[in-house]
Write a protein that holds these residues in place. Sequence first.
Motif, PDB file in Angstrom:
ATOM      1  N   VAL A  29      59.519 -85.812  30.946  1.00 29.49           N
ATOM      2  CA  VAL A  29      60.769 -85.067  31.110  1.00 29.49           C
ATOM      3  C   VAL A  29      60.519 -83.602  30.774  1.00 29.49           C
ATOM      4  O   VAL A  29      59.625 -83.273  29.992  1.00 29.49           O
ATOM      5  N   SER A  30      61.319 -82.738  31.375  1.00 25.44           N
ATOM      6  CA  SER A  30      61.236 -81.320  31.022  1.00 25.44           C
ATOM      7  C   SER A  30      62.551 -80.619  31.334  1.00 25.44           C
ATOM      8  O   SER A  30      63.086 -80.750  32.435  1.00 25.44           O
ATOM      9  N   ARG A  31      63.039 -79.904  30.317  1.00 33.80           N
ATOM     10  CA  ARG A  31      64.189 -79.013  30.523  1.00 33.80           C
ATOM     11  C   ARG A  31      63.707 -77.567  30.598  1.00 33.80           C
ATOM     12  O   ARG A  31      64.517 -76.647  30.576  1.00 33.80           O
ATOM     13  N   ALA A  32      62.395 -77.390  30.649  1.00 34.34           N
ATOM     14  CA  ALA A  32      61.831 -76.035  30.681  1.00 34.34           C
ATOM     15  C   ALA A  32      62.305 -75.296  31.925  1.00 34.34           C
ATOM     16  O   ALA A  32      62.507 -75.894  32.987  1.00 34.34           O
ATOM     17  N   VAL A  33      62.486 -73.985  31.771  1.00 30.69           N
ATOM     18  CA  VAL A  33      62.927 -73.161  32.898  1.00 30.69           C
ATOM     19  C   VAL A  33      61.683 -72.707  33.655  1.00 30.69           C
ATOM     20  O   VAL A  33      60.936 -71.855  33.196  1.00 30.69           O
ATOM     21  N   ALA A  34      61.441 -73.332  34.778  1.00 29.99           N
ATOM     22  CA  ALA A  34      60.306 -72.946  35.629  1.00 29.99           C
ATOM     23  C   ALA A  34      60.558 -73.497  37.025  1.00 29.99           C
ATOM     24  O   ALA A  34      61.329 -74.443  37.214  1.00 29.99           O
ATOM     25  N   ASN A  35      59.891 -72.888  37.977  1.00 27.00           N
ATOM     26  CA  ASN A  35      59.895 -73.354  39.355  1.00 27.00           C
ATOM     27  C   ASN A  35      59.456 -74.825  39.416  1.00 27.00           C
ATOM     28  O   ASN A  35      58.560 -75.233  38.690  1.00 27.00           O
ATOM     29  N   LEU A  36      60.077 -75.634  40.282  1.00 30.95           N
ATOM     30  CA  LEU A  36      59.781 -77.066  40.327  1.00 30.95           C
ATOM     31  C   LEU A  36      58.324 -77.356  40.696  1.00 30.95           C
ATOM     32  O   LEU A  36      57.717 -78.293  40.160  1.00 30.95           O
ATOM     33  N   ALA A  37      57.730 -76.546  41.569  1.00 28.96           N
ATOM     34  CA  ALA A  37      56.316 -76.741  41.925  1.00 28.96           C
ATOM     35  C   ALA A  37      55.431 -76.513  40.701  1.00 28.96           C
ATOM     36  O   ALA A  37      54.488 -77.273  40.437  1.00 28.96           O
ATOM     37  N   THR A  38      55.755 -75.483  39.909  1.00 28.82           N
ATOM     38  CA  THR A  38      55.006 -75.205  38.678  1.00 28.82           C
ATOM     39  C   THR A  38      55.181 -76.335  37.669  1.00 28.82           C
ATOM     40  O   THR A  38      54.203 -76.847  37.111  1.00 28.82           O
ATOM     41  N   LEU A  39      56.418 -76.743  37.456  1.00 26.48           N
ATOM     42  CA  LEU A  39      56.697 -77.832  36.505  1.00 26.48           C
ATOM     43  C   LEU A  39      55.993 -79.116  36.914  1.00 26.48           C
ATOM     44  O   LEU A  39      55.483 -79.854  36.071  1.00 26.48           O
ATOM     45  N   SER A  40      55.969 -79.373  38.215  1.00 26.54           N
ATOM     46  CA  SER A  40      55.323 -80.598  38.702  1.00 26.54           C
ATOM     47  C   SER A  40      53.830 -80.593  38.403  1.00 26.54           C
ATOM     48  O   SER A  40      53.251 -81.626  38.054  1.00 26.54           O
ATOM     49  N   GLU A  41      53.200 -79.416  38.522  1.00 33.10           N
ATOM     50  CA  GLU A  41      51.769 -79.328  38.212  1.00 33.10           C
ATOM     51  C   GLU A  41      51.524 -79.538  36.720  1.00 33.10           C
ATOM     52  O   GLU A  41      50.516 -80.116  36.319  1.00 33.10           O
ATOM     53  N   TYR A  42      52.465 -79.094  35.886  1.00 31.94           N
ATOM     54  CA  TYR A  42      52.365 -79.357  34.444  1.00 31.94           C
ATOM     55  C   TYR A  42      52.558 -80.832  34.128  1.00 31.94           C
ATOM     56  O   TYR A  42      51.899 -81.383  33.246  1.00 31.94           O
ATOM     57  N   PRO A  85      46.037 -80.268  36.453  1.00 31.16           N
ATOM     58  CA  PRO A  85      46.515 -78.909  36.655  1.00 31.16           C
ATOM     59  C   PRO A  85      45.364 -77.899  36.628  1.00 31.16           C
ATOM     60  O   PRO A  85      44.340 -78.137  35.996  1.00 31.16           O
ATOM     61  N   ARG A  86      45.573 -76.800  37.311  1.00 39.46           N
ATOM     62  CA  ARG A  86      44.589 -75.715  37.288  1.00 39.46           C
ATOM     63  C   ARG A  86      44.589 -75.058  35.905  1.00 39.46           C
ATOM     64  O   ARG A  86      45.396 -75.379  35.056  1.00 39.46           O
ATOM     65  N   LYS A  87      43.671 -74.137  35.701  1.00 41.00           N
ATOM     66  CA  LYS A  87      43.503 -73.568  34.355  1.00 41.00           C
ATOM     67  C   LYS A  87      44.775 -72.867  33.873  1.00 41.00           C
ATOM     68  O   LYS A  87      45.609 -72.437  34.680  1.00 41.00           O
ATOM     69  N   ALA A  88      44.882 -72.729  32.563  1.00 40.31           N
ATOM     70  CA  ALA A  88      46.088 -72.191  31.917  1.00 40.31           C
ATOM     71  C   ALA A  88      46.548 -70.889  32.565  1.00 40.31           C
ATOM     72  O   ALA A  88      45.757 -69.977  32.776  1.00 40.31           O
ATOM     73  N   GLY A  89      47.835 -70.848  32.885  1.00 42.60           N
ATOM     74  CA  GLY A  89      48.432 -69.642  33.449  1.00 42.60           C
ATOM     75  C   GLY A  89      48.593 -69.674  34.958  1.00 42.60           C
ATOM     76  O   GLY A  89      49.539 -69.113  35.504  1.00 42.60           O
ATOM     77  N   LEU A  90      47.668 -70.340  35.654  1.00 43.64           N
ATOM     78  CA  LEU A  90      47.705 -70.334  37.136  1.00 43.64           C
ATOM     79  C   LEU A  90      48.936 -71.036  37.719  1.00 43.64           C
ATOM     80  O   LEU A  90      49.523 -70.540  38.676  1.00 43.64           O
ATOM     81  N   PRO A  91      49.336 -72.215  37.193  1.00 41.94           N
ATOM     82  CA  PRO A  91      50.496 -72.885  37.795  1.00 41.94           C
ATOM     83  C   PRO A  91      51.753 -72.017  37.823  1.00 41.94           C
ATOM     84  O   PRO A  91      52.541 -72.100  38.774  1.00 41.94           O
ATOM     85  N   SER A  92      51.935 -71.173  36.800  1.00 48.60           N
ATOM     86  CA  SER A  92      53.126 -70.319  36.800  1.00 48.60           C
ATOM     87  C   SER A  92      52.922 -69.046  37.627  1.00 48.60           C
ATOM     88  O   SER A  92      53.852 -68.555  38.268  1.00 48.60           O
ATOM     89  N   LYS A  93      51.701 -68.517  37.613  1.00 50.32           N
ATOM     90  CA  LYS A  93      51.430 -67.282  38.363  1.00 50.32           C
ATOM     91  C   LYS A  93      51.354 -67.545  39.865  1.00 50.32           C
ATOM     92  O   LYS A  93      51.816 -66.746  40.675  1.00 50.32           O
ATOM     93  N   GLU A  94      50.727 -68.660  40.224  1.00 51.67           N
ATOM     94  CA  GLU A  94      50.512 -68.979  41.633  1.00 51.67           C
ATOM     95  C   GLU A  94      50.921 -70.443  41.902  1.00 51.67           C
ATOM     96  O   GLU A  94      50.072 -71.325  42.012  1.00 51.67           O
ATOM     97  N   PRO A  95      52.226 -70.707  41.970  1.00 50.95           N
ATOM     98  CA  PRO A  95      52.676 -72.099  42.211  1.00 50.95           C
ATOM     99  C   PRO A  95      52.073 -72.651  43.488  1.00 50.95           C
ATOM    100  O   PRO A  95      51.873 -71.929  44.482  1.00 50.95           O
ATOM    101  N   LEU A  96      51.778 -73.942  43.471  1.00 47.70           N
ATOM    102  CA  LEU A  96      51.272 -74.606  44.672  1.00 47.70           C
ATOM    103  C   LEU A  96      52.331 -74.539  45.772  1.00 47.70           C
ATOM    104  O   LEU A  96      53.525 -74.598  45.490  1.00 47.70           O
ATOM    105  N   ILE A  97      51.868 -74.403  47.010  1.00 47.73           N
ATOM    106  CA  ILE A  97      52.823 -74.387  48.135  1.00 47.73           C
ATOM    107  C   ILE A  97      52.442 -75.443  49.168  1.00 47.73           C
ATOM    108  O   ILE A  97      51.349 -75.957  49.154  1.00 47.73           O
TER     109      ILE A  97
END
Length: 237
Positions: free
Chosen positions: A144-157, A225-237
Amino acid sequence: MSKLLESKLQQLNITLNDRQSEQFKIFYNLLIEWNKVMNLTGITEYEEVVEKHFVDSLALIKAVDIQKIHNIIDIGTGAGFPGIPLKIAFPQLNVTLLDSLNKRIRFLNTVIENTGLKGIEAIHGRAEDYAKQPDYRENYDLCVSRAVANLATLSEYCIPYIRIGGIFVSYKSEDVEQEVECSKNAISLLGGNIKETVRFQLPGTDIGRSFIIIEKEKMTSEKYPRKAGLPSKEPLI
């Protein structure tokens, strides 16, 4: 104090015993006390905390059959939402709380200690790093996550943590159609599939919420997931 919480939870068909009511009270008091010296939440009035943190966390039962869940990981738990309310209300769950800020982990451990909760751990680190560890990867029935982030980013996390057949539930605000549509390919890449979006209103309010329910259908590739920071900087498309 607990009457408000009890009446709100009745609308979700959740009944607390005296011990659980006391645990919520301890949690609230610690939240307010610690919030004076660190930024845990902008919501501090009891009624608002009950609605927007406690009840919102527990509304998950509208989307998930909790009786079928053995273990949960809460990614980016912050001040412990939704993980701690879920643990208090459903003590049979094994809960892992993950957050990247160590002072929040100290707060969470204080809550765990003062409430006497068992079968719950708070761990300090980044989602991208713990997801590579065998003890955590593909180990959970539910993330579960209530974190505020793009769904593609959250999914990678989050998707790397759940076993095949498990689910990831993202807590979102009301309007999510476009975000869901834009993340479908990323979710598929990670081994997941969007099962449904459950919309609801918080009991007794006009606050609209959505749960995006993602089921894991195949193992997540080792590269995610890719290395720390990448999922938020460059969400998968």
